[in-house]
Motif scaffolding. Structure first.
Motif, mmCIF file in Angstrom:
data_model
loop_
_atom_site.group_PDB
_atom_site.id
_atom_site.type_symbol
_atom_site.label_atom_id
_atom_site.label_comp_id
_atom_site.label_asym_id
_atom_site.label_seq_id
_atom_site.Cartn_x
_atom_site.Cartn_y
_atom_site.Cartn_z
ATOM 1 N N ALA A 8 75.635 77.680 9.504
ATOM 2 C CA ALA A 8 75.217 77.466 7.944
ATOM 3 C C ALA A 8 73.917 78.388 7.616
ATOM 4 N N GLY A 9 73.266 78.979 8.636
ATOM 5 C CA GLY A 9 72.161 79.573 8.332
ATOM 6 C C GLY A 9 70.800 78.524 8.231
ATOM 7 N N ARG A 10 69.781 78.869 7.790
ATOM 8 C CA ARG A 10 68.479 78.054 7.850
ATOM 9 C C ARG A 10 68.637 76.552 7.045
ATOM 10 N N TYR A 11 67.919 75.758 7.201
ATOM 11 C CA TYR A 11 68.061 74.611 6.546
ATOM 12 C C TYR A 11 67.467 75.074 4.968
ATOM 13 N N ALA A 12 68.090 74.199 4.015
ATOM 14 C CA ALA A 12 67.425 74.398 2.775
ATOM 15 C C ALA A 12 66.431 73.227 2.861
ATOM 16 N N GLY A 13 65.771 73.470 1.506
ATOM 17 C CA GLY A 13 64.518 72.337 1.389
ATOM 18 C C GLY A 13 64.995 70.969 1.701
ATOM 19 N N SER A 14 66.140 70.746 1.486
ATOM 20 C CA SER A 14 66.772 69.380 1.827
ATOM 21 C C SER A 14 66.375 68.848 3.283
ATOM 22 N N ALA A 15 66.013 69.627 4.108
ATOM 23 C CA ALA A 15 65.730 69.576 5.576
ATOM 24 C C ALA A 15 64.495 68.419 5.549
ATOM 25 N N ARG A 16 63.578 68.726 4.537
ATOM 26 C CA ARG A 16 62.247 68.029 4.522
ATOM 27 C C ARG A 16 62.741 66.567 4.046
ATOM 28 N N ILE A 71 61.727 63.366 6.164
ATOM 29 C CA ILE A 71 61.153 62.252 5.522
ATOM 30 C C ILE A 71 61.854 60.548 5.586
ATOM 31 N N VAL A 72 63.228 60.799 5.462
ATOM 32 C CA VAL A 72 64.036 59.473 5.360
ATOM 33 C C VAL A 72 64.007 59.087 7.128
ATOM 34 N N ALA A 73 64.391 60.008 7.908
ATOM 35 C CA ALA A 73 64.536 59.658 9.419
ATOM 36 C C ALA A 73 63.324 59.026 9.658
ATOM 37 N N LEU A 85 61.230 59.148 -2.866
ATOM 38 C CA LEU A 85 62.145 60.092 -3.183
ATOM 39 C C LEU A 85 63.343 59.286 -4.115
ATOM 40 N N PRO A 86 64.052 60.034 -4.896
ATOM 41 C CA PRO A 86 64.925 59.391 -5.671
ATOM 42 C C PRO A 86 66.032 58.878 -4.819
ATOM 43 N N GLN A 87 66.547 57.695 -5.279
ATOM 44 C CA GLN A 87 67.562 56.937 -4.614
ATOM 45 C C GLN A 87 68.908 57.842 -4.375
ATOM 46 N N SER A 88 69.260 58.452 -5.120
ATOM 47 C CA SER A 88 70.129 59.340 -5.060
ATOM 48 C C SER A 88 69.965 60.340 -3.616
ATOM 49 N N GLN A 89 68.764 61.017 -3.631
ATOM 50 C CA GLN A 89 68.428 61.891 -2.238
ATOM 51 C C GLN A 89 68.512 60.998 -1.121
ATOM 52 N N VAL A 90 67.878 59.867 -1.345
ATOM 53 C CA VAL A 90 67.742 59.157 -0.087
ATOM 54 C C VAL A 90 69.110 58.535 0.577
ATOM 55 N N SER A 91 70.266 58.385 -0.573
ATOM 56 C CA SER A 91 71.527 58.006 0.081
ATOM 57 C C SER A 91 72.013 59.392 0.681
ATOM 58 N N THR A 92 71.839 60.553 -0.022
ATOM 59 C CA THR A 92 72.373 61.840 0.675
ATOM 60 C C THR A 92 71.948 62.071 1.955
ATOM 61 N N ALA A 93 70.544 61.806 2.223
ATOM 62 C CA ALA A 93 69.951 62.110 3.424
ATOM 63 C C ALA A 93 70.483 60.951 4.607
ATOM 64 N N VAL A 94 70.811 59.719 4.085
ATOM 65 C CA VAL A 94 71.069 58.698 5.115
ATOM 66 C C VAL A 94 72.564 59.331 5.516
ATOM 67 N N ALA A 95 73.243 59.473 4.465
ATOM 68 C CA ALA A 95 74.785 60.172 4.890
ATOM 69 C C ALA A 95 74.675 61.419 5.896
#
Length: 146
Positions: free
Chosen positions: A28-36, A40-42, A62-72
């Motif tokens: 998939a190439g390099r990580y997007a900014g979502s890697a940060r 952070i969540v990990a 972080l917004p709860q929606s972003q945390v949920s995405t990171a947890v997934a």
């Protein structure tokens, strides 16, 4: 050093960290900014096992929606597990996985040296070792539990 210099240094260190991460699976190439966000969540989950997504959001800002995405994403990678909160069955509690997934082992085993050399513009072993030692000292000072 002043606050601006420290802030700029932090941004450079984040970039080195992102560059040091191994390529994501599937080409998939390099990580997007979502890697940060995922990192952070990990990190928060590692310090606060059996925690709810809302609590992670409150601690990290972080917004709860972003945390949920990171947890997934972390759950898919085998880095965390979720269980139902026994006191409120509507909530999931997030904890580090008891075993390390192959992907997590790969990420943890990745070296910062190539990214550090690229940022410094040198592959001089003594300079890389000196900077790595300084970074390890900062890590011990700021990232270990007190």
């Amino acid at each position: 050093m002043n606050g601006v210099e420290l802030f700029l240094l932090g941004r450079v260190l984040m970039k080195i960290g992102e560059d040091a991460l191994p390529e994501p699976p599937g080409g998939a190439g390099r990580y997007a900014g979502s890697a940060r966000m995922v990192l952070i969540v990990a990190s928060d989950v590692a310090g606060h096992p059996e925690t709810a997504v809302g609590e992670i959001a409150a601690r990290t800002g972080l917004p709860q929606s972003q945390v949920s995405t990171a947890v997934a994403r972390l759950k898919e990678a085998g880095a965390v597990v979720t269980t139902t909160d026994p006191t409120d069955r509507r909530r999931a509690l997030v904890s580090p996985a008891s075993t390390v997934s192959d992907r997590l082992a790969q990420v943890r085993a990745s070296s910062i040296e190539p990214a550090l050399a690229a940022t410094l513009g040198t592959d001089d072993p003594s300079r890389l070792a000196a900077v790595t030692t300084a970074l390890e000292q900062l890590s011990r000072e700021f990232l270990t539990e007190r």
